[in-house]
Scaffold this motif. Structure first.
Motif, PDB file in Angstrom:
ATOM      1  N   TYR A   1       0.846  -1.193   0.000  1.00 20.08           N
ATOM      2  CA  TYR A   1       0.000   0.000   0.000  1.00 20.08           C
ATOM      3  C   TYR A   1       0.876   1.235   0.000  1.00 20.08           C
ATOM      4  N   ALA A   2       0.463   2.245  -0.730  1.00 18.31           N
ATOM      5  CA  ALA A   2       1.223   3.497  -0.763  1.00 18.31           C
ATOM      6  C   ALA A   2       1.152   4.230   0.573  1.00 18.31           C
ATOM      7  N   ASP A   3       0.118   3.935   1.371  1.00 22.59           N
ATOM      8  CA  ASP A   3      -0.081   4.667   2.623  1.00 22.59           C
ATOM      9  C   ASP A   3       0.349   3.893   3.865  1.00 22.59           C
ATOM     10  N   ALA A   4       1.148   2.837   3.699  1.00 24.03           N
ATOM     11  CA  ALA A   4       1.573   2.039   4.855  1.00 24.03           C
ATOM     12  C   ALA A   4       3.056   1.701   4.752  1.00 24.03           C
ATOM     13  N   ASP A   5       3.704   1.706   5.890  1.00 24.93           N
ATOM     14  CA  ASP A   5       5.096   1.292   5.986  1.00 24.93           C
ATOM     15  C   ASP A   5       5.198   0.437   7.241  1.00 24.93           C
ATOM     16  N   VAL A   6       5.248  -0.874   7.057  1.00 28.18           N
ATOM     17  CA  VAL A   6       5.153  -1.805   8.173  1.00 28.18           C
ATOM     18  C   VAL A   6       6.449  -2.583   8.304  1.00 28.18           C
ATOM     19  N   MET A   7       6.936  -2.672   9.509  1.00 29.83           N
ATOM     20  CA  MET A   7       8.117  -3.488   9.786  1.00 29.83           C
ATOM     21  C   MET A   7       7.619  -4.809  10.378  1.00 29.83           C
ATOM     22  N   GLY A   8       8.135  -5.891   9.925  1.00 26.12           N
ATOM     23  CA  GLY A   8       7.708  -7.191  10.436  1.00 26.12           C
ATOM     24  C   GLY A   8       6.902  -7.937   9.399  1.00 26.12           C
ATOM     25  N   ASP A   9       6.569  -9.155   9.745  1.00 23.69           N
ATOM     26  CA  ASP A   9       5.825  -9.965   8.776  1.00 23.69           C
ATOM     27  C   ASP A   9       4.739 -10.806   9.427  1.00 23.69           C
ATOM     28  N   GLU A  10       4.412 -10.537  10.661  1.00 24.83           N
ATOM     29  CA  GLU A  10       3.326 -11.233  11.345  1.00 24.83           C
ATOM     30  C   GLU A  10       2.176 -10.246  11.511  1.00 24.83           C
ATOM     31  N   TYR A  11       1.201 -10.302  10.607  1.00 23.51           N
ATOM     32  CA  TYR A  11       0.165  -9.286  10.541  1.00 23.51           C
ATOM     33  C   TYR A  11      -1.085  -9.617  11.351  1.00 23.51           C
ATOM     34  N   ARG A  12      -1.208 -10.832  11.814  1.00 21.81           N
ATOM     35  CA  ARG A  12      -2.279 -11.278  12.710  1.00 21.81           C
ATOM     36  C   ARG A  12      -3.667 -10.969  12.168  1.00 21.81           C
ATOM     37  N   ARG A  13      -3.849 -11.068  10.877  1.00 21.12           N
ATOM     38  CA  ARG A  13      -5.133 -10.734  10.268  1.00 21.12           C
ATOM     39  C   ARG A  13      -6.244 -11.686  10.701  1.00 21.12           C
ATOM     40  N   GLU A  14      -5.925 -12.955  10.892  1.00 20.05           N
ATOM     41  CA  GLU A  14      -6.976 -13.892  11.312  1.00 20.05           C
ATOM     42  C   GLU A  14      -7.567 -13.466  12.645  1.00 20.05           C
ATOM     43  N   GLU A  15      -6.711 -13.078  13.588  1.00 20.89           N
ATOM     44  CA  GLU A  15      -7.197 -12.631  14.893  1.00 20.89           C
ATOM     45  C   GLU A  15      -7.963 -11.314  14.770  1.00 20.89           C
ATOM     46  N   LEU A  16      -7.447 -10.388  13.982  1.00 25.24           N
ATOM     47  CA  LEU A  16      -8.134  -9.113  13.786  1.00 25.24           C
ATOM     48  C   LEU A  16      -9.491  -9.321  13.128  1.00 25.24           C
ATOM     49  N   GLU A  17      -9.541 -10.202  12.156  1.00 23.79           N
ATOM     50  CA  GLU A  17     -10.800 -10.492  11.478  1.00 23.79           C
ATOM     51  C   GLU A  17     -11.818 -11.082  12.451  1.00 23.79           C
ATOM     52  N   ALA A  18     -11.361 -11.934  13.351  1.00 26.52           N
ATOM     53  CA  ALA A  18     -12.256 -12.513  14.368  1.00 26.52           C
ATOM     54  C   ALA A  18     -12.779 -11.407  15.285  1.00 26.52           C
ATOM     55  N   PHE A  19     -11.908 -10.473  15.695  1.00 27.63           N
ATOM     56  CA  PHE A  19     -12.355  -9.356  16.526  1.00 27.63           C
ATOM     57  C   PHE A  19     -13.402  -8.514  15.800  1.00 27.63           C
ATOM     58  N   LEU A  20     -13.176  -8.279  14.516  1.00 26.93           N
ATOM     59  CA  LEU A  20     -14.137  -7.497  13.729  1.00 26.93           C
ATOM     60  C   LEU A  20     -15.502  -8.179  13.714  1.00 26.93           C
ATOM     61  N   ARG A  21     -15.502  -9.491  13.471  1.00 32.00           N
ATOM     62  CA  ARG A  21     -16.757 -10.251  13.442  1.00 32.00           C
ATOM     63  C   ARG A  21     -17.417 -10.323  14.813  1.00 32.00           C
ATOM     64  N   ASP A  22     -16.599 -10.297  15.864  1.00 30.49           N
ATOM     65  CA  ASP A  22     -17.116 -10.435  17.226  1.00 30.49           C
ATOM     66  C   ASP A  22     -17.583  -9.120  17.837  1.00 30.49           C
ATOM     67  N   GLY A  23     -17.680  -8.077  17.053  1.00 35.86           N
ATOM     68  CA  GLY A  23     -18.261  -6.836  17.539  1.00 35.86           C
ATOM     69  C   GLY A  23     -17.434  -5.584  17.365  1.00 35.86           C
ATOM     70  N   ALA A  24     -16.144  -5.715  17.106  1.00 37.76           N
ATOM     71  CA  ALA A  24     -15.302  -4.521  16.969  1.00 37.76           C
ATOM     72  C   ALA A  24     -15.747  -3.666  15.777  1.00 37.76           C
ATOM     73  N   TRP A  25     -16.113  -4.314  14.688  1.00 42.16           N
ATOM     74  CA  TRP A  25     -16.527  -3.560  13.495  1.00 42.16           C
ATOM     75  C   TRP A  25     -17.807  -2.779  13.781  1.00 42.16           C
ATOM     76  N   GLU A  26     -18.810  -3.442  14.318  1.00 45.33           N
ATOM     77  CA  GLU A  26     -20.093  -2.781  14.568  1.00 45.33           C
ATOM     78  C   GLU A  26     -19.930  -1.649  15.589  1.00 45.33           C
ATOM     79  N   ARG A  27     -19.178  -1.902  16.656  1.00 46.93           N
ATOM     80  CA  ARG A  27     -18.956  -0.878  17.660  1.00 46.93           C
ATOM     81  C   ARG A  27     -18.238   0.324  17.048  1.00 46.93           C
ATOM     82  N   SER A  28     -17.225   0.062  16.245  1.00 45.19           N
ATOM     83  CA  SER A  28     -16.467   1.135  15.593  1.00 45.19           C
ATOM     84  C   SER A  28     -17.346   1.912  14.624  1.00 45.19           C
ATOM     85  N   PHE A  29     -18.100   1.187  13.831  1.00 47.58           N
ATOM     86  CA  PHE A  29     -18.975   1.844  12.854  1.00 47.58           C
ATOM     87  C   PHE A  29     -19.967   2.756  13.559  1.00 47.58           C
ATOM     88  N   ASN A  30     -20.575   2.256  14.636  1.00 46.57           N
ATOM     89  CA  ASN A  30     -21.561   3.060  15.361  1.00 46.57           C
ATOM     90  C   ASN A  30     -20.925   4.311  15.964  1.00 46.57           C
TER      91      ASN A  30
END
Length: 151
Positions: A22-51
């Protein structure tokens, strides 16, 4: 201003994509933990954030309809940035050539384009903050070297 809208389904994160692409990101490391983040989003983080975001956004119903019609929510990406001890994100946006591409019949001004792009960036930041503050309990694995100068 606020937006009276139901939270859409959370995005499915791009597990195979390197955030440094991405042109707008500069990340060091290679463990992005997307599976865990995706689970948090499904478990309410997305809806809470959106609201939370929708209570204060300048995105109106017309602009939000454009976002939904173009499927822009599905283009969000969130990833763990261990070096910075934060949740990084990539927010989707409308391209500069939106007029030439005739992307949507209700998209008729730079004001709407700007409101959509700024609003989606703000939503990404709210999601990032909510994930970090309320869902993530892991520690950053990065440890600064002992020989860093004191400032």
């Amino acid at each position: 201003m606020s937006l009276d809208a139901e939270a859409p389904d959370p995005p499915e994160l791009r597990h195979a994509l390197d955030p440094d692409d991405y042109a707008d990101a500069d990340v060091m490391g290679d463990e992005y933990r997307r599976e865990e983040l995706e689970a948090f989003l499904r478990d309410g983080a997305w809806e809470r954030s959106f609201n939370e975001w929708s209570e204060h956004t300048d995105v109106g119903e017309t602009e939000w309809g454009i976002v939904l019609d173009l499927g822009l929510v599905s283009e969000f990406d969130f990833f763990w940035d261990d070096f910075a001890d934060r949740v990084g994100y990539h927010a989707p946006g409308l391209p500069e050539d939106w007029r030439e591409r005739d992307l949507h019949p209700d998209l008729d001004s730079w004001g709407k384009v700007s409101a959509i792009n700024a609003g989606l960036t703000e939503l990404g930041q709210v999601v990032s903050d909510v994930l970090k503050e309320e869902y993530i309990d892991w520690e950053s694995e990065f440890e600064a070297p002992d020989d860093l100068p004191d400032f």
